[in-house]
Scaffold this active site. Structure first.
Site, PDB file in Angstrom:
ATOM      1  N   LYS A 178     -65.626  38.248  39.127  1.00  0.00           N
ATOM      2  CA  LYS A 178     -65.153  38.643  40.221  1.00  0.00           C
ATOM      3  C   LYS A 178     -63.751  39.160  39.855  1.00  0.00           C
ATOM      4  O   LYS A 178     -62.814  38.798  39.469  1.00  0.00           O
ATOM      5  CB  LYS A 178     -64.814  37.682  41.227  1.00  0.00           C
ATOM      6  CG  LYS A 178     -64.511  37.747  42.633  1.00  0.00           C
ATOM      7  CD  LYS A 178     -63.331  38.775  43.033  1.00  0.00           C
ATOM      8  CE  LYS A 178     -62.119  37.997  43.292  1.00  0.00           C
ATOM      9  NZ  LYS A 178     -60.834  38.595  43.547  1.00  0.00           N
ATOM     10  N   GLU A 253     -55.830  31.006  31.804  1.00  0.00           N
ATOM     11  CA  GLU A 253     -54.815  31.700  31.270  1.00  0.00           C
ATOM     12  C   GLU A 253     -53.753  32.240  32.557  1.00  0.00           C
ATOM     13  O   GLU A 253     -54.224  32.783  33.298  1.00  0.00           O
ATOM     14  CB  GLU A 253     -54.970  33.033  30.452  1.00  0.00           C
ATOM     15  CG  GLU A 253     -53.798  33.445  29.908  1.00  0.00           C
ATOM     16  CD  GLU A 253     -53.953  35.100  29.527  1.00  0.00           C
ATOM     17  OE1 GLU A 253     -52.917  35.741  29.670  1.00  0.00           O
ATOM     18  OE2 GLU A 253     -55.087  35.736  29.305  1.00  0.00           O
ATOM     19  N   CYS A 287     -49.001  39.064  31.461  1.00  0.00           N
ATOM     20  CA  CYS A 287     -48.401  37.779  31.185  1.00  0.00           C
ATOM     21  C   CYS A 287     -47.726  37.507  29.992  1.00  0.00           C
ATOM     22  O   CYS A 287     -46.746  36.650  29.866  1.00  0.00           O
ATOM     23  CB  CYS A 287     -49.833  36.938  31.174  1.00  0.00           C
ATOM     24  SG  CYS A 287     -50.643  36.967  32.717  1.00  0.00           S
ATOM     25  N   GLU A 386     -41.184  34.385  36.178  1.00  0.00           N
ATOM     26  CA  GLU A 386     -41.772  35.294  35.938  1.00  0.00           C
ATOM     27  C   GLU A 386     -41.821  36.390  36.924  1.00  0.00           C
ATOM     28  O   GLU A 386     -42.358  36.442  38.176  1.00  0.00           O
ATOM     29  CB  GLU A 386     -43.564  35.044  35.556  1.00  0.00           C
ATOM     30  CG  GLU A 386     -44.120  36.251  35.142  1.00  0.00           C
ATOM     31  CD  GLU A 386     -45.637  35.785  34.897  1.00  0.00           C
ATOM     32  OE1 GLU A 386     -46.202  36.243  34.067  1.00  0.00           O
ATOM     33  OE2 GLU A 386     -46.272  35.051  35.645  1.00  0.00           O
TER      34      GLU A 386
END
Length: 484
Positions: A178, A253, A287, A386
């Protein structure tokens, strides 16, 4: 601008080797212009179930019976097909995500490399004989899970998809993928390329759709043997809860707030270039982006001056024009970054950037000027959270203990860069930094290096031989021997 549009097109899901359309759809926008790129079929729970069923049938009817050598040959064919279609895939990836074309070329090369790497690794997956007595043979074997699910984000659509489906296919699993609704076009084209290369129907299925519908349905599907997810911490928690309800293992992750730690003996010319690239690559939407600079006070001024010059000279533009920096993925993400920049004005000294560009040629795109905040406290929001944009925070330290404390002082633990000529110091930091990867005098890594997280950066290992083992499960067996 010289960009060439992909043209508004209709794209469909890929299930059991065939195109699957739906009544519902969503529009993919060009992040550099805001104009439509494609109209994409929005798969939901029904199509996800069809895909898992097709994958299970393909697994039971043939794929699980293929030898390691046969799978290796298939993976090599796929790698060659990606290379042969590399220019097309790079252009799709660049326009779909906004990243500079040369960065998209690197992503395509990585995609091909994943299949090549695991084609070479697959024949090294084997069990072991266990010395448990002379009257029996005791041993272990490794088997595939059967059907694995893969939910991937929009920042590296092609690279992050191939990073997990390549080892899963190599291990003997069939896959349901997906992709993110913001950037699904390259993975949809990849499915066609893999099918044309000879991958049997149903071995790879792609279900584009919205996260709360297609993504949630895939995570909660009881027909999976394992799920791999890359994305944000909040969504990762929900994914983990959904898979746990079916006792399905998951690799997650998640986010990062990775530091580059620069000591006084570092090569500042080399460090400045890599530090800048580690946050400007893909507009900071990585990331593992080096979003925090921790620098020894003795070289702070010189390093910051070098970085300001690099940031100020960085060109912005459409990805296909191959600028230094492309747009962020969406208007929503642009506003999120701008909100953090506004917050940062009260938490540090703005040295360069600090908003959206005023260039009329960039109007309509989701652009952010490369931004540096100096004198940022380790407790500041922009140093802890982040941002996922081209924003670098700078914090000074005085000794190694303080550097380690600052580096470990967030909820994340994905990657760290260390810049020093002192080998002993480098070894100490590799030991003491609480993260999945430590890179000394570099901030890059290859397919061969394990990639994993600590704390809220998630769990599970991608890349490397260990990722291949992660898509297998162990079975123990014993045979009693008797004389007839």
């Amino acid at each position: 601008m010289t960009q060439q549009s992909l043209g508004t097109q209709r794209r469909t899901g890929h299930i059991n080797g065939r195109a699957v359309d739906t009544d519902d759809s969503f529009v993919v926008l060009d992040p550099a212009t805001g104009r439509p790129l494609a109209d994409v079929a929005a798969c939901g729970a029904e199509q996800v179930d069809q895909a898992v069923t097709a994958a299970r049938l393909a697994y039971e009817s043939g794929w699980k019976r293929t030898s390691a050598a046969e799978r290796a040959t298939m993976l090599r064919k796929i790698s060659a097909a990606i290379v042969a279609n590399g220019q097309e895939l790079a252009r799709i990836e660049s326009q779909d995500t906004g990243k500079p074309l040369r960065q998209a070329v690197v992503d395509v090369n990585f995609a091909a490399r994943f299949f090549e790497f695991y084609s070479n690794m697959v024949e090294a997956v084997f069990g072991s004989i266990i010395p448990a007595g002379t009257d029996r043979v005791t041993f272990s074997i490794r088997e595939p899970y059967g059907v694995t699910g893969h939910i991937t984000p929009w920042n590296y659509p092609l690279g992050l998809a191939t990073r997990t489906i390549a080892p899963s296919l190599a291990a003997g699993n069939c896959c349901v993928l997906k992709p993110a609704e913001e950037a699904p076009l390259s993975t949809l084209r990849l499915a066609e390329i893999m099918s044309d290369a000879g991958l049997p129907d149903g071995v790879l299925n792609v279900v584009p759709g919205r996260g709360p519908e297609a993504g949630a349905a895939l995570a909660a599907h009881p027909g999976l043997g394992k799920l791999s997810f890359t994305g944000s911490v909040p969504v990762g928690i929900r994914i983990g809860q959904a898979t746990a309800a079916n006792l399905v293992p998951a690799d997650l992750e998640l986010g990062g707030k990775s530091p580059n730690i620069v000591f006084g003996d570092a090569d500042l010319a080399a460090a400045s270039k890599v530090v800048a690239q580690s946050i400007l690559q893909n507009a900071g939407q990585t990331c593992s982006a080096g979003s925090r600079l921790l620098v020894h006070r003795s070289v702070h001024q010189e390093l910051v001056e070098r970085l300001v010059r690099i940031f100020a000279d960085t060109t912005l533009g459409h990805g296909l024009d191959d600028p230094g920096l492309g747009p962020v993925i969406s208007r929503k993400q642009q506003q999120r970054v701008l909100d953090y920049i506004a917050l940062g004005r009260g938490e540090g000294e703005l040295l360069v950037g600090g908003g959206a560009p005023g260039d009329p040629a960039l109007e309509g795109g989701n652009f952010i000027l490369p931004t540096i905040f100096d004198g940022v406290s380790s407790a500041a929001s922009i140093a802890q959270q982040e941002i996922f944009g081209p924003v670098l925070t700078v914090t000074t330290f005085d000794d190694t203990d303080e550097a380690v404390s600052l580096a470990n002082g967030t909820d994340y633990g994905l990657v760290a860069g260390v810049w020093t000529a002192n080998v002993g110091r480098a070894h100490r930091l590799i030991r003491d930094l609480n993260c999945g990867q430590v890179m000394v005098n570099t901030f890059s890594n290859g397919v061969e290096l394990p990639f994993s997280g600590r704390k809220q950066s998630g769990y599970g290992t991608s890349k490397s031989y260990e990722a291949l083992l992660g898509f297998t499960q162990t079975k123990g067996a014993v045979i009693m021997m008797s004389e007839q």
